[in-house]
Design an enzyme around this catalytic site. Structure first.
Site, PDB file in Angstrom:
ATOM      1  CD  GLN A 128      -2.374   1.303   2.801  1.00 48.82           C
ATOM      2  OE1 GLN A 128      -1.918   0.464   3.837  1.00 48.82           O
ATOM      3  NE2 GLN A 128      -3.563   1.691   2.746  1.00 48.82           N
ATOM      4  CD  GLU A 251      -5.132   0.217   6.033  1.00 47.18           C
ATOM      5  OE1 GLU A 251      -5.507   1.024   5.082  1.00 47.18           O
ATOM      6  OE2 GLU A 251      -3.943   0.235   6.758  1.00 47.18           O
ATOM      7  CB  SER A 389      -3.321   7.732  14.875  1.00 46.16           C
ATOM      8  OG  SER A 389      -4.246   8.868  14.770  1.00 46.16           O
TER       9      SER A 389
HETATM   10  C1  LIG Z   1       4.224  -0.093  11.235  1.00 47.83           C
HETATM   11  C2  LIG Z   1       3.846   0.718  10.465  1.00 47.83           C
HETATM   12  C3  LIG Z   1       3.189   0.254   9.126  1.00 47.83           C
HETATM   13  C4  LIG Z   1       2.599   1.014   8.314  1.00 47.83           C
HETATM   14  N1  LIG Z   1       2.119   0.538   7.232  1.00 47.83           N
HETATM   15  C5  LIG Z   1       1.911   1.260   5.948  1.00 47.83           C
HETATM   16  C6  LIG Z   1       1.729   0.889   4.926  1.00 47.83           C
HETATM   17  O1  LIG Z   1       1.947  -0.200   4.544  1.00 47.83           O
HETATM   18  N2  LIG Z   1       1.280   1.805   3.614  1.00 47.83           N
HETATM   19  C7  LIG Z   1       1.213   3.291   4.228  1.00 47.83           C
HETATM   20  O2  LIG Z   1       0.560   3.961   3.096  1.00 47.83           O
HETATM   21  N3  LIG Z   1       1.171   3.576   5.535  1.00 47.83           N
HETATM   22  C8  LIG Z   1       1.508   2.634   6.212  1.00 47.83           C
HETATM   23  N4  LIG Z   1       1.774   3.178   7.558  1.00 47.83           N
HETATM   24  C9  LIG Z   1       1.437   4.740   7.846  1.00 47.83           C
HETATM   25  C10 LIG Z   1       0.410   5.017   8.763  1.00 47.83           C
HETATM   26  O3  LIG Z   1      -0.901   5.153   8.045  1.00 47.83           O
HETATM   27  C11 LIG Z   1       0.724   6.581   9.372  1.00 47.83           C
HETATM   28  O4  LIG Z   1       2.041   6.343  10.213  1.00 47.83           O
HETATM   29  C12 LIG Z   1      -0.381   6.905  10.033  1.00 47.83           C
HETATM   30  O5  LIG Z   1      -1.385   7.526   9.120  1.00 47.83           O
HETATM   31  C13 LIG Z   1      -0.037   8.472  10.890  1.00 47.83           C
HETATM   32  O6  LIG Z   1       0.586   9.142  10.137  1.00 47.83           O
HETATM   33  P1  LIG Z   1       1.899   9.710  10.393  1.00 47.83           P
HETATM   34  O7  LIG Z   1       3.050   8.683  10.839  1.00 47.83           O
HETATM   35  O8  LIG Z   1       2.375  10.765   9.681  1.00 47.83           O
HETATM   36  O9  LIG Z   1       1.938  10.588  11.901  1.00 47.83           O
HETATM   37  P2  LIG Z   1       1.101  12.156  12.053  1.00 47.83           P
HETATM   38  O10 LIG Z   1      -0.247  12.001  11.129  1.00 47.83           O
HETATM   39  O11 LIG Z   1       2.162  13.245  11.861  1.00 47.83           O
HETATM   40  O12 LIG Z   1       0.609  12.109  13.530  1.00 47.83           O
HETATM   41  C14 LIG Z   1       1.249  12.439  14.689  1.00 47.83           C
HETATM   42  C15 LIG Z   1       0.339  12.038  15.738  1.00 47.83           C
HETATM   43  O13 LIG Z   1      -0.631  13.249  15.575  1.00 47.83           O
HETATM   44  C16 LIG Z   1      -1.922  12.782  15.769  1.00 47.83           C
HETATM   45  N5  LIG Z   1      -2.875  13.502  15.151  1.00 47.83           N
HETATM   46  C17 LIG Z   1      -2.525  13.776  13.713  1.00 47.83           C
HETATM   47  N6  LIG Z   1      -3.787  14.491  13.250  1.00 47.83           N
HETATM   48  C18 LIG Z   1      -4.645  14.564  14.111  1.00 47.83           C
HETATM   49  C19 LIG Z   1      -5.946  15.073  14.434  1.00 47.83           C
HETATM   50  N7  LIG Z   1      -6.321  15.774  13.209  1.00 47.83           N
HETATM   51  N8  LIG Z   1      -6.584  14.975  15.289  1.00 47.83           N
HETATM   52  C20 LIG Z   1      -6.003  14.378  16.498  1.00 47.83           C
HETATM   53  N9  LIG Z   1      -4.746  13.863  16.214  1.00 47.83           N
HETATM   54  C21 LIG Z   1      -4.218  13.903  15.274  1.00 47.83           C
HETATM   55  C22 LIG Z   1      -1.680  11.354  15.494  1.00 47.83           C
HETATM   56  O14 LIG Z   1      -2.625  10.509  16.200  1.00 47.83           O
HETATM   57  C23 LIG Z   1      -0.318  10.955  15.954  1.00 47.83           C
HETATM   58  O15 LIG Z   1      -0.442  10.556  17.423  1.00 47.83           O
HETATM   59  C24 LIG Z   1       2.393   2.367   8.621  1.00 47.83           C
HETATM   60  C25 LIG Z   1       2.765   2.876   9.927  1.00 47.83           C
HETATM   61  C26 LIG Z   1       3.315   2.087  10.728  1.00 47.83           C
HETATM   62  C27 LIG Z   1       4.002   2.736  12.017  1.00 47.83           C
END
Ligand SMILES: Cc1cc2nc3c(=O)[nH]c(=O)nc-3n(C[C@H](O)[C@H](O)[C@H](O)COP(=O)(O)OP(=O)(O)OC[C@H]3O[C@@H](n4cnc5c(N)ncnc54)[C@H](O)[C@@H]3O)c2cc1C
Length: 404
Positions: A128, A251, A389
């Site tokens: 993905q 998902e 998240s």
């Molecule tokens: C082990 C692992 C596997 C993954 N596999 C895939 C994959 O196969 N393909 C893929 O595309 N993605 C994948 N992901 C990515 C995952 O979807 C993202 O990490 C996730 O969407 C969070 O985005 P970010 O890491 O940019 O954190 P951020 O969006 O920067 O968030 C940081 C923090 O802020 C909080 N936050 C952000 N926005 C808000 C809001 N509007 N209101 C309240 N709180 C908020 C979040 O909850 C989090 O605690 C994976 C992630 C991990 C850790």
């Protein structure tokens, strides 16, 4: 709600259990047992998926016309229960539960014909390509660019956290095809062959200690002038956000948390009986028993929610925002189980935070069942982040269900 299975369902359960017992290769079960996350190597995954495919049980959730089993929701739940009980690894959700429903609903006839049979026969695996650095929760800000040149798109940019990109044959990928208007209206959904020149995959090692090159889970993927035929775009140009959101419901909703959590809870019960606190098993302590009981009630609620959720769905339907409840509570309760397990094993969990791989010959200390407790605890931290998240799920629910 009556959760007891009826006589017919019990017969079905026995049939499933007997078949899995007779057909699950022991090396697959062993690798799954020893992995931090019930994910296994590509070789073992394909070995098991092919067996299920030959039996006709690899895609039970698909409509019958595409090879689905036509099982009721209870039968599907029983199947997941028996798979978890037998230490089946997680099957490839990206292929079976995510891209497939999108292709069925929005793909062209040629795309359905090309891709669905290969998924159902366990011949191709998918990953993905949604998240990018700076575009996770705020996915609509993604910047990987696809410029059209004749009958091809030229893709440049970067994806991150891409699970299993190092072994996937194909990626379903969100790309920016326009900067006009709303951000969501400039995104397209491409199917990218991972063998295309210009794709570079680099590993990211997680805190669970899975550092061997082929055993890691997530990656960064870089695209430099990657040529993708226009016929590999799903649906219309700039309408990818609609397809992306549809996929996210699968998902979040389709992971069958309950059966896996029940198994992890049974593991915790074993630890409670075998780990000692001042000479007595933990289970002798009223305080510990109270905590176990509270956790089991939360687990019962997850199972109940999941069953209700499945029974409200007809095969082929989109899960809707109920998927957010299942994802959020399933992953949170899963983390609580691993937290209590770490408390149960205490110091004995420490040596294995980074050291032990499933094929390691290091002898565990502290008795059976303790060596995978810390790695599982660390690995589970990811579950309330990926797929959106917990905070983001709460936002979805507040908006969609509470109208806030
Ligand atoms: C082990 C692992 C596997 C993954 N596999 C895939 C994959 O196969 N393909 C893929 O595309 N993605 C994948 N992901 C990515 C995952 O979807 C993202 O990490 C996730 O969407 C969070 O985005 P970010 O890491 O940019 O954190 P951020 O969006 O920067 O968030 C940081 C923090 O802020 C909080 N936050 C952000 N926005 C808000 C809001 N509007 N209101 C309240 N709180 C908020 C979040 O909850 C989090 O605690 C994976 C992630 C991990 C850790």
């Amino acid at each position: 709600m009556n959760l007891a299975f009826n006589a017919e369902e019990l017969v079905f359960q026995k049939e499933v259990r007997d078949w899995i017992t007779a057909n699950m290769p022991p090396e697959v079960a062993e690798e799954s047992r020893r992995s931090r996350s019930s994910h296994v190597s590509k070789e073992r995954l394909l070995q098991w998926q092919k067996k299920l495919s030959q039996k006709g049980w690899l895609v039970p959730n698909w409509p019958k016309e595409y090879g689905g089993t036509g099982w009721s929701s209870t039968q599907k739940f029983i199947f997941e229960m028996e798979m978890a009980r037998a230490d089946s690894p997680y099957l490839s959700s990206f292929s079976l539960k995510m891209v497939a429903p999108v292709l069925m609903k929005y793909g062209s006839e040629a795309q359905k014909k090309r891709f669905l049979p290969k998924i159902a026969a366990a011949e191709e695996l998918w990953c993905q390509g949604y998240s990018e650095p700076g575009s996770g929760s705020d996915l609509a800000s993604l910047r990987t660019r696809a410029e059209r040149q004749g009958d091809q798109y030229i893709v440049n940019g970067q994806k991150i956290w891409t699970t299993n990109a190092h072994w996937a044959d194909w990626m379903f990928c969100l790309v920016r095809t326009s900067n006009e208007g709303k951000r969501q209206e400039g995104i397209s959904f491409l199917l990218i062959d991972m063998k295309t020149p210009g794709i570079k995959v680099d590993p990211i090692y997680l805190v669970d200690g899975t550092r061997t090159p082929m055993r890691h889970e997530v990656n960064q993927v870089f695209f430099t002038d990657v040529r993708v035929p226009v016929e590999n775009r799903v649906g219309e140009e700039n309408k990818g956000w609609t397809y992306a959101k549809y996929l996210l419901e699968f998902e979040r909703g389709g992971q069958a948390h309950g059966p896996r959590l029940r198994k992890a809870f049974r593991h915790l019960q074993t630890l409670s009986k075998t780990q000692l606190n001042e000479g007595e098993p933990l289970s002798a302590s009223p305080h510990w028993r109270e905590r176990m009981a509270a956790l089991e009630m939360e687990l019962d609620a997850v199972e109940m929610n999941e069953l209700m959720f499945y029974s409200s769905l007809k095969t082929g339907d989109a899960p809707g925002s109920m998927a957010s409840i299942v994802k959020m509570r399933g992953t949170e309760v899963g983390q609580k189980i691993t937290e209590l397990a770490v408390e149960a094993v205490g110091w004995y969990g420490a040596p294995f935070t980074e050291l032990r791989n499933y094929d390691s010959n290091i002898v565990p200390v502290g008795g059976e069942y303790v060596d995978d407790v810390s790695p599982r605890y660390f690995n589970q931290r990811k579950t309330t982040i990926y797929g959106g998240s917990s905070e983001v799920q709460r936002n979805v629910l507040a908006k969609a269900m509470l109208g806030l």
